[in-house]
Design a protein around this motif. Structure first.
Motif, PDB file in Angstrom:
ATOM      1  N   MET A   1       0.850  -1.189   0.000  1.00 24.60           N
ATOM      2  CA  MET A   1       0.000   0.000   0.000  1.00 24.60           C
ATOM      3  C   MET A   1       0.886   1.240   0.000  1.00 24.60           C
ATOM      4  O   MET A   1       1.855   1.320   0.743  1.00 24.60           O
ATOM      5  CB  MET A   1      -0.897  -0.026   1.241  1.00 24.60           C
ATOM      6  N   TYR A   2       0.551   2.261  -0.819  1.00 19.85           N
ATOM      7  CA  TYR A   2       1.394   3.447  -0.928  1.00 19.85           C
ATOM      8  C   TYR A   2       1.370   4.281   0.337  1.00 19.85           C
ATOM      9  O   TYR A   2       2.376   4.798   0.781  1.00 19.85           O
ATOM     10  CB  TYR A   2       0.924   4.319  -2.087  1.00 19.85           C
ATOM     11  N   HIS A   3       0.174   4.470   0.939  1.00 25.64           N
ATOM     12  CA  HIS A   3       0.095   5.316   2.121  1.00 25.64           C
ATOM     13  C   HIS A   3      -0.979   4.798   3.062  1.00 25.64           C
ATOM     14  O   HIS A   3      -2.008   4.294   2.631  1.00 25.64           O
ATOM     15  CB  HIS A   3      -0.200   6.766   1.740  1.00 25.64           C
ATOM     16  N   GLU A   4      -0.711   4.927   4.337  1.00 23.00           N
ATOM     17  CA  GLU A   4      -1.640   4.488   5.359  1.00 23.00           C
ATOM     18  C   GLU A   4      -2.654   5.603   5.610  1.00 23.00           C
ATOM     19  O   GLU A   4      -2.284   6.778   5.738  1.00 23.00           O
ATOM     20  CB  GLU A   4      -0.886   4.174   6.642  1.00 23.00           C
ATOM     21  N   ILE A   5      -3.927   5.254   5.674  1.00 21.29           N
ATOM     22  CA  ILE A   5      -4.981   6.234   5.939  1.00 21.29           C
ATOM     23  C   ILE A   5      -5.600   5.915   7.291  1.00 21.29           C
ATOM     24  O   ILE A   5      -5.982   4.770   7.559  1.00 21.29           O
ATOM     25  CB  ILE A   5      -6.047   6.216   4.823  1.00 21.29           C
ATOM     26  N   ASP A   6      -5.684   6.903   8.163  1.00 20.64           N
ATOM     27  CA  ASP A   6      -6.246   6.741   9.495  1.00 20.64           C
ATOM     28  C   ASP A   6      -7.766   6.792   9.397  1.00 20.64           C
ATOM     29  O   ASP A   6      -8.359   7.849   9.122  1.00 20.64           O
ATOM     30  CB  ASP A   6      -5.728   7.862  10.405  1.00 20.64           C
ATOM     31  N   LEU A   7      -8.420   5.656   9.620  1.00 20.06           N
ATOM     32  CA  LEU A   7      -9.874   5.600   9.513  1.00 20.06           C
ATOM     33  C   LEU A   7     -10.564   6.463  10.552  1.00 20.06           C
ATOM     34  O   LEU A   7     -11.697   6.907  10.342  1.00 20.06           O
ATOM     35  CB  LEU A   7     -10.358   4.146   9.639  1.00 20.06           C
ATOM     36  N   GLU A   8      -9.892   6.703  11.690  1.00 24.99           N
ATOM     37  CA  GLU A   8     -10.507   7.489  12.766  1.00 24.99           C
ATOM     38  C   GLU A   8     -10.700   8.953  12.359  1.00 24.99           C
ATOM     39  O   GLU A   8     -11.515   9.668  12.946  1.00 24.99           O
ATOM     40  CB  GLU A   8      -9.642   7.422  14.032  1.00 24.99           C
ATOM     41  N   LYS A   9      -9.953   9.382  11.359  1.00 23.00           N
ATOM     42  CA  LYS A   9     -10.027  10.789  10.928  1.00 23.00           C
ATOM     43  C   LYS A   9     -11.026  11.000   9.792  1.00 23.00           C
ATOM     44  O   LYS A   9     -11.184  12.113   9.291  1.00 23.00           O
ATOM     45  CB  LYS A   9      -8.642  11.274  10.509  1.00 23.00           C
ATOM     46  N   GLU A  11     -14.572  11.565   8.278  1.00 25.79           N
ATOM     47  CA  GLU A  11     -15.851  12.114   8.726  1.00 25.79           C
ATOM     48  C   GLU A  11     -16.996  11.347   8.062  1.00 25.79           C
ATOM     49  O   GLU A  11     -17.261  11.503   6.867  1.00 25.79           O
ATOM     50  CB  GLU A  11     -15.935  13.605   8.358  1.00 25.79           C
ATOM     51  N   LEU A  12     -17.664  10.513   8.840  1.00 30.09           N
ATOM     52  CA  LEU A  12     -18.695   9.645   8.282  1.00 30.09           C
ATOM     53  C   LEU A  12     -20.045  10.335   8.124  1.00 30.09           C
ATOM     54  O   LEU A  12     -20.948   9.782   7.477  1.00 30.09           O
ATOM     55  CB  LEU A  12     -18.849   8.402   9.159  1.00 30.09           C
ATOM     56  N   LYS A  13     -20.205  11.537   8.694  1.00 35.62           N
ATOM     57  CA  LYS A  13     -21.470  12.257   8.534  1.00 35.62           C
ATOM     58  C   LYS A  13     -21.553  12.936   7.176  1.00 35.62           C
ATOM     59  O   LYS A  13     -22.630  13.338   6.740  1.00 35.62           O
ATOM     60  CB  LYS A  13     -21.626  13.285   9.660  1.00 35.62           C
ATOM     61  N   TYR A  26     -13.454   5.345   3.145  1.00 37.35           N
ATOM     62  CA  TYR A  26     -14.654   5.840   3.826  1.00 37.35           C
ATOM     63  C   TYR A  26     -15.522   4.659   4.268  1.00 37.35           C
ATOM     64  O   TYR A  26     -15.992   4.604   5.408  1.00 37.35           O
ATOM     65  CB  TYR A  26     -15.426   6.762   2.879  1.00 37.35           C
ATOM     66  N   PHE A  27     -15.719   3.691   3.371  1.00 38.85           N
ATOM     67  CA  PHE A  27     -16.576   2.554   3.703  1.00 38.85           C
ATOM     68  C   PHE A  27     -15.890   1.579   4.660  1.00 38.85           C
ATOM     69  O   PHE A  27     -16.566   0.880   5.420  1.00 38.85           O
ATOM     70  CB  PHE A  27     -17.051   1.858   2.432  1.00 38.85           C
ATOM     71  N   MET A  28     -14.560   1.540   4.645  1.00 40.11           N
ATOM     72  CA  MET A  28     -13.857   0.759   5.668  1.00 40.11           C
ATOM     73  C   MET A  28     -14.149   1.338   7.049  1.00 40.11           C
ATOM     74  O   MET A  28     -14.347   0.596   8.032  1.00 40.11           O
ATOM     75  CB  MET A  28     -12.353   0.759   5.406  1.00 40.11           C
ATOM     76  N   ALA A  29     -14.176   2.672   7.130  1.00 44.58           N
ATOM     77  CA  ALA A  29     -14.497   3.322   8.398  1.00 44.58           C
ATOM     78  C   ALA A  29     -15.940   3.017   8.808  1.00 44.58           C
ATOM     79  O   ALA A  29     -16.229   2.802   9.998  1.00 44.58           O
ATOM     80  CB  ALA A  29     -14.282   4.834   8.280  1.00 44.58           C
ATOM     81  N   LYS A  30     -16.849   2.964   7.838  1.00 46.54           N
ATOM     82  CA  LYS A  30     -18.242   2.597   8.126  1.00 46.54           C
ATOM     83  C   LYS A  30     -18.317   1.167   8.677  1.00 46.54           C
ATOM     84  O   LYS A  30     -19.036   0.888   9.639  1.00 46.54           O
ATOM     85  CB  LYS A  30     -19.076   2.686   6.850  1.00 46.54           C
ATOM     86  N   CYS A  31     -17.554   0.268   8.063  1.00 46.99           N
ATOM     87  CA  CYS A  31     -17.521  -1.124   8.528  1.00 46.99           C
ATOM     88  C   CYS A  31     -16.962  -1.211   9.941  1.00 46.99           C
ATOM     89  O   CYS A  31     -17.434  -2.028  10.751  1.00 46.99           O
ATOM     90  CB  CYS A  31     -16.683  -1.976   7.577  1.00 46.99           C
ATOM     91  N   ARG A  32     -15.974  -0.369  10.226  1.00 47.56           N
ATOM     92  CA  ARG A  32     -15.393  -0.392  11.568  1.00 47.56           C
ATOM     93  C   ARG A  32     -16.426   0.019  12.614  1.00 47.56           C
ATOM     94  O   ARG A  32     -16.423  -0.500  13.749  1.00 47.56           O
ATOM     95  CB  ARG A  32     -14.164   0.513  11.640  1.00 47.56           C
ATOM     96  N   GLU A  33     -17.309   0.947  12.279  1.00 50.71           N
ATOM     97  CA  GLU A  33     -18.395   1.317  13.197  1.00 50.71           C
ATOM     98  C   GLU A  33     -19.273   0.105  13.502  1.00 50.71           C
ATOM     99  O   GLU A  33     -19.665  -0.130  14.632  1.00 50.71           O
ATOM    100  CB  GLU A  33     -19.249   2.436  12.586  1.00 50.71           C
ATOM    101  N   TRP A  34     -19.601  -0.668  12.429  1.00 49.09           N
ATOM    102  CA  TRP A  34     -20.400  -1.890  12.622  1.00 49.09           C
ATOM    103  C   TRP A  34     -19.653  -2.860  13.523  1.00 49.09           C
ATOM    104  O   TRP A  34     -20.247  -3.507  14.396  1.00 49.09           O
ATOM    105  CB  TRP A  34     -20.680  -2.530  11.263  1.00 49.09           C
TER     106      TRP A  34
END
Length: 483
Positions: A1-9, A11-13, A26-34
């Motif tokens: 992977m070229y760059h790591e993206i922090d899912l906590e940052k 904005e899911l709203k 974005y959808f990985m972050a949504k899955c993490r909420e689930w």
């Protein structure tokens, strides 16, 4: 992977981004909420199981599927007793489809025990319309079905599946998109596959791959080199360049370059000690590529060169676009220019219209080339391919007899070819502790042969010199040389 993206940052709203791969993160972050809600309800993390059927490209795709699941917060399960199960399917031969249906039969029982379990199917088999219709009718318990062209959308499809109680089917007929900057969970921390192209333009008459993988699409060389640079920085020492036909790499680019030129550029990259690639079509293997391999310090001394048949008449019916004589001339040139090369191949027995004379032509090529190994297959009729409707399908008993005869010759040659390295010292990439004897390590030579020898597990991932002491037919027992 070229760059790591922090899912906590993320904005899911807000609305999901339109640009890839940002949209998938974005959808990985949504899955993490689930996942967090699941953990609160169940007191544990959700388990996910990924099973791969098929080729190295499927294996590479599965690394991404598993990487996305891990990024979302799932924990890997050892078997199908999990909360999410995904099968990455193959459809090159009918037996591959039957395996998947067999596994689904067992999963139906698992889902009765765990109704909240989610089941997903993806890969080449899903690109067949009749398969999807069968799944819709007889396998309603499967929650998610998607194919090869939109596998990069897995996070988005996973998020929908986790929120839905309906079967989701998302099959694309084709795509020009290439999205590679996604998480991947590699089996080995020291070697990795790298996709350089997708699809196939050859349309061999027996092969369904062009229909399920689409037309050829090459990645830009700068994107490939950027990924390899990152892999080298992460400690990867061996890469395998992957494509349905790597020899035709670059033809679809705005500024075309040859596969040989790509190899030259990869050779110059620091940190990479070994370069492998597959698969090569004989009709596109250029003198330039042979020269690059001959001069290289890093390209492994192994070339997989599918023959399929030794009969020019059958090769024409297969739409392979070379003759027996052309193949033999190419193999002879490769052996002459690179004497220590190991050649492996694929051979199909029982193609429609194959006679005993045609089969003897195949045996003749096998004897003359003397392959280090050959993957032999009985012809499998694939619906939608030209060969499926050809007359003169070979009787099953004849096919079995020829297959057994071919296998005996292949194995005899392979043992002799393997034995030629006895009492030599070879550089070996140590891959793992031997699964049958924990006192031994298992490594792979440049020519792709395995060798087992006593050693400390701390050496896994390093390249060491090993003396080959005894040939066991298709592998060696050896001893590690002191530093």
């Amino acid at each position: 992977m070229y760059h790591e993206i922090d899912l906590e940052k993320i904005e899911l709203k807000s609305e999901p981004p339109a640009k890839e791969p940002d949209r998938q993160y974005y959808f990985m972050a949504k899955c993490r909420e689930w996942v967090r809600e699941f953990e609160q309800k169940n007191g544990r993390s959700p388990l996910a199981f990924t099973q791969t059927f098929g080729c190295q490209m499927n294996a590479r795709d599965s690394e991404k599927l598993t990487g996305i699941l891990r990024k979302a917060g799932f924990v890997e399960a050892e078997n199908e007793q999990a909360d999410f199960v995904i099968y990455n399917t193959c459809t090159v031969r009918e037996n591959a489809n039957l395996k998947v249906y067999g596994h689904l039969g067992r999963l139906k029982h698992e889902k009765k025990q765990n109704p909240k379990m989610r089941i997903a199917l993806c890969g080449c088999m899903m690109q067949e319309p009749e398969v999807v219709e069968k799944l819709k009718k007889s396998y309603r318990f499967v929650d998610l079905i998607f194919g090869t062209h939109n596998i990069f959308k897995f996070a988005e499809l996973l998020a929908k599946t986790l929120e839905s109680h309906e079967q989701i089917i998302d099959i694309w007929e084709g795509t020009e998109e290439i999205v590679e900057d996604l998480p991947a969970l590699r089996k080995y921390p020291f070697k990795s596959g790298v996709n350089i192209m997708f699809g196939c333009n050859n349309f061999c008459s027996y092969c369904i791959v062009p229909y399920v993988r689409g037309r050829e699409r090459s990645r830009k060389p700068e994107d490939i080199l950027g990924e390899i640079k990152t892999l080298a920085e992460e400690g990867i020492s061996e890469i395998m360049l992957l494509g349905q036909n790597v020899n035709s790499y670059g033809k679809t680019l705005k500024d075309p370059i040859s596969f040989a030129e790509l190899l030259r550029r990869v050779e110059e990259m620091e940190g990479i000690a070994r370069i492998r690639f597959m698969t090569s079509h004989p009709k596109d293997l250029s003198p330039e590529l042979i020269e690059v391999m001959k001069e290289s310090r890093k390209i492994c001394r192994h070339l997989h060169l599918p023959l399929q048949s030794g009969s020019t008449r059958i090769l024409k019916a297969m739409n392979r676009k070379y003759t027996k004589e052309q193949y033999l001339e190419l193999a002879e040139r490769i052996r002459r220019e690179i004497p220590d090369i190991s050649l492996t191949t694929d051979i199909i027995v029982g193609f429609p219209g194959e006679t005993e004379e045609d089969f003897l032509e195949t045996l003749d090529v096998v004897q003359r080339v003397r392959y280090d190994n050959a993957y032999t297959f009985v012809y499998s009729k694939r619906t939608g391919t030209p060969a499926a409707s050809m007359e003169n399908q070979v009787p099953e008993a004849e096919v079995k007899s020829r297959f057994d005869r071919l296998l005996a010759v292949v194995q005899e040659n392979a043992r002799a070819q393997t034995a030629r390295f006895a009492d030599t010292v070879q550089e070996v990439l140590i891959e793992e502790v031997n699964e049958h004897d924990p006192s031994l390590l298992t490594g792979r030579m440049s020519n792709n042969l395995l060798v087992h020898f006593p050693g400390d597990p701390s050496l896994i991932g390093s390249i060491q010199k090993v003396r080959l002491e005894s040939c066991k037919g298709f592998y060696y027992m050896g001893s590690l040389l002191p530093k």
